[in-house]
Design a protein around this motif. Sequence first.
Motif, PDB file in Angstrom:
ATOM      1  N   GLU A   1       0.825  -1.205   0.000  1.00 37.17           N
ATOM      2  CA  GLU A   1       0.000   0.000   0.000  1.00 37.17           C
ATOM      3  C   GLU A   1       0.863   1.260   0.000  1.00 37.17           C
ATOM      4  N   ARG A   2       1.967   1.248   0.801  1.00 39.23           N
ATOM      5  CA  ARG A   2       2.854   2.409   0.850  1.00 39.23           C
ATOM      6  C   ARG A   2       3.519   2.661  -0.502  1.00 39.23           C
TER       7      ARG A   2
ATOM      8  N   MET B   1       0.867   4.087  -2.855  1.00 38.68           N
ATOM      9  CA  MET B   1       0.558   5.473  -2.516  1.00 38.68           C
ATOM     10  C   MET B   1       1.715   6.414  -2.873  1.00 38.68           C
TER      11      MET B   1
ATOM     12  N   THR C   1       1.572   6.992  -6.486  1.00 39.77           N
ATOM     13  CA  THR C   1       0.440   7.874  -6.801  1.00 39.77           C
ATOM     14  C   THR C   1       0.765   9.322  -6.468  1.00 39.77           C
ATOM     15  N   ASN C   2       1.380   9.536  -5.288  1.00 42.50           N
ATOM     16  CA  ASN C   2       1.744  10.905  -4.898  1.00 42.50           C
ATOM     17  C   ASN C   2       2.791  11.498  -5.827  1.00 42.50           C
TER      18      ASN C   2
END
Length: 327
Positions: A26-27, A30, A33-34
């Motif tokens: 997940e990290r 993310m 994505t960021n």
Amino acid sequence: MLGIGKGKSFDPSVQDPTAKEWRLIERVVMANTNELKRGRRWGIFFKILTFIYLFILMAIFISSSNIGNVEKATGGHTAVIDVQGVIADGKTAGADTVVSSLRAALKHSDTKAVILRINSPGGSPVQSSYIYNEIMRLRGLNPEVPIYSVISDSGASGAYYIAAATQAIYANGASIVGSIGVTAAQFGFEELLNKIGVERRQFTSGEHKAFLDPYAELKPEEKEIFEALLNDVHQQFIDDVKAGRGDRLKFDDKTFSGLFWTGRQALEMGLVDGLKSTSELAREIGFERIVDFTYRPSPLESFASSLGVSMAEALVKITSSNELKLQ
């Protein structure tokens, strides 16, 4: 049937990810994505910045374009137009640019006098004649606005032709003035071709179509024809200078010989009316404020011109390099 739970097949080599592994995945997702969001935001920012930069450049180009930038009201001024460099079609001292500048200066309601600030060795007799004729025409249409010439370093040949149309000519004592004549020159290579054994082959229709061919012997009759042509152009030059200068000229056998003189000598011969600079003349006229009406290419036009030259040079280099490789 396929089922869920008890009916599910079991593969001992595949294990379900633990909670820790899920958090790690997940990290990573993310973070990617960021990073994409940041990249998108920076991309939008730089696009906006580029647009603003181009908008500012365009505003500068438009604001500094050419003679359309003169103030609407000055309370009275002396208009100055530069005639610099070789007089030729397409150049800054060509008929189109000089005449356009003259018309703009005379169109301005606060123009009280016009000075042609000349620094030119001459050039095309055709372009010089165009400018001469237009000055004479504009003088007739605007008798209340005098047009003068001030010669700085040089006002020779076609440049003097232009000056002769103005109401008065001024120069510096060390200026070069005159050269009222016409010249044309070329080389003849026929003997060189004979020495190195090169045969010249040329096909023409018309007895004089190959007139002044540098690779053929100059015929006496063609030399006479060309000299008559030059003499005719020279006579037009002389007639216009006489018309412009009138009885101020002090004629002798050297006046129209093609020789040139200093400004001080030219004053004695009646070729100029005095020794003054542009600012001195403007003060004497009574309108010391000088407004430049010289047409100048805008930065955009200059950039386009230099870009064209750069591209042409690049093409020449590419062509040359290809030829060297082929050899």
